[in-house]
Motif scaffolding. Structure first.
Motif, mmCIF file in Angstrom:
data_model
loop_
_atom_site.group_PDB
_atom_site.id
_atom_site.type_symbol
_atom_site.label_atom_id
_atom_site.label_comp_id
_atom_site.label_asym_id
_atom_site.label_seq_id
_atom_site.Cartn_x
_atom_site.Cartn_y
_atom_site.Cartn_z
ATOM 1 N N GLY A 94 0.750 -1.314 0.064
ATOM 2 C CA GLY A 94 0.074 -0.102 0.133
ATOM 3 C C GLY A 94 0.813 1.225 -0.008
ATOM 4 O O GLY A 94 0.313 2.349 0.159
ATOM 5 N N LYS A 95 1.984 1.337 -0.207
ATOM 6 C CA LYS A 95 2.913 2.290 -0.009
ATOM 7 C C LYS A 95 3.876 2.498 -1.270
ATOM 8 O O LYS A 95 4.045 1.724 -2.088
ATOM 9 N N THR A 96 4.227 3.782 -1.471
ATOM 10 C CA THR A 96 5.216 4.018 -2.679
ATOM 11 C C THR A 96 5.887 5.290 -2.463
ATOM 12 O O THR A 96 5.605 5.932 -1.354
ATOM 13 N N MET A 150 4.596 7.586 0.460
ATOM 14 C CA MET A 150 2.948 7.832 0.424
ATOM 15 C C MET A 150 2.029 6.649 0.215
ATOM 16 O O MET A 150 2.879 5.669 -0.039
ATOM 17 N N ASP A 151 0.972 6.944 0.668
ATOM 18 C CA ASP A 151 -0.100 5.718 0.268
ATOM 19 C C ASP A 151 -0.445 5.590 -1.043
ATOM 20 O O ASP A 151 -0.563 6.745 -1.823
ATOM 21 N N VAL A 152 -0.373 4.364 -1.578
ATOM 22 C CA VAL A 152 -0.884 4.005 -3.259
ATOM 23 C C VAL A 152 -2.308 4.666 -3.104
ATOM 24 O O VAL A 152 -2.547 5.456 -4.425
ATOM 25 N N ASP A 153 -3.142 4.666 -2.360
ATOM 26 C CA ASP A 153 -4.541 5.181 -2.388
ATOM 27 C C ASP A 153 -4.506 6.534 -2.821
ATOM 28 O O ASP A 153 -5.349 7.066 -3.469
ATOM 29 N N ASP A 154 -3.850 7.349 -1.781
ATOM 30 C CA ASP A 154 -3.727 8.917 -2.040
ATOM 31 C C ASP A 154 -3.171 9.202 -3.452
ATOM 32 O O ASP A 154 -3.691 10.332 -4.106
#
Ligand code: NI
Length: 160
Positions: A94-96, A150-154
């Motif tokens: 879920g992170k990048t 960062m959150d991938v969703d954001d």
């Protein structure tokens, strides 16, 4: 073949240095098959043995979906150029984050028959080689992120 459990950030095994492979055994061949299956099932482009809890210097990479590279005891011979881009890791779900990597990498390794070979890659393949080899020395890309993780969703929301 079997899907193995992918270890996540915070698991100590991800911080350990992996050991060189000295011979191909049925057990190691099985590990390689399982790593490939686990990587494809998770839609990843690379996986290191430590990510499934085994401290051996083995990496599998496939950046195109139909060209698996198996790298045993890999060593980088040459790098050049630079690329800046987002990176992720199956062990950091879920992170990048943005990581600067060489744009070209040449690596030597053993294949699954323990025969030496060389692999060259640019762009995503070069990035994947650098990322996966760092796992073998107990490092995660999050240590190299420029700015914030960062959150991938954001990110997906920003693109909409
Ligand atoms: Ni990773």
């Amino acid at each position: 073949m079997a899907i193995r459990n992918i270890r996540e950030i915070g698991d100590e095994v991800l911080t350990k240095k992996c050991k060189a492979v000295t011979e191909m055994t049925p057990r190691t061949a099985q590990l390689i098959d399982d790593m490939l299956e686990t990587m494809y099932e998770a839609n990843g482009v690379g996986l290191a043995a430590s990510q499934v809890g085994i401290l051996k210097r083995i990496v599998v990479i496939d950046t195109t979906g139909d060209e698996p590279h198996i790298l045993i005891n890999p060593q980088i011979l040459e790098t050049s150029g630079e690329q800046t881009g987002y990176e992720g890791c199956l062990s950091v779900p879920g992170k990048t984050g943005v990581v600067i990597r060489p744009n070209y990498v040449k690596v030597k390794a053993l294949d699954r028959e323990m025969k030496p070979y060389e692999l060259e890659g640019t762009e995503l393949l070069a990035r994947a080689i650098c990322h996966e080899l760092e796992h073998l020395d107990g490092h995660l890309y999050v240590e190299r992120v420029e700015g914030e993780l960062m959150d991938v969703d954001d990110m997906e929301e920003e693109e909409e």
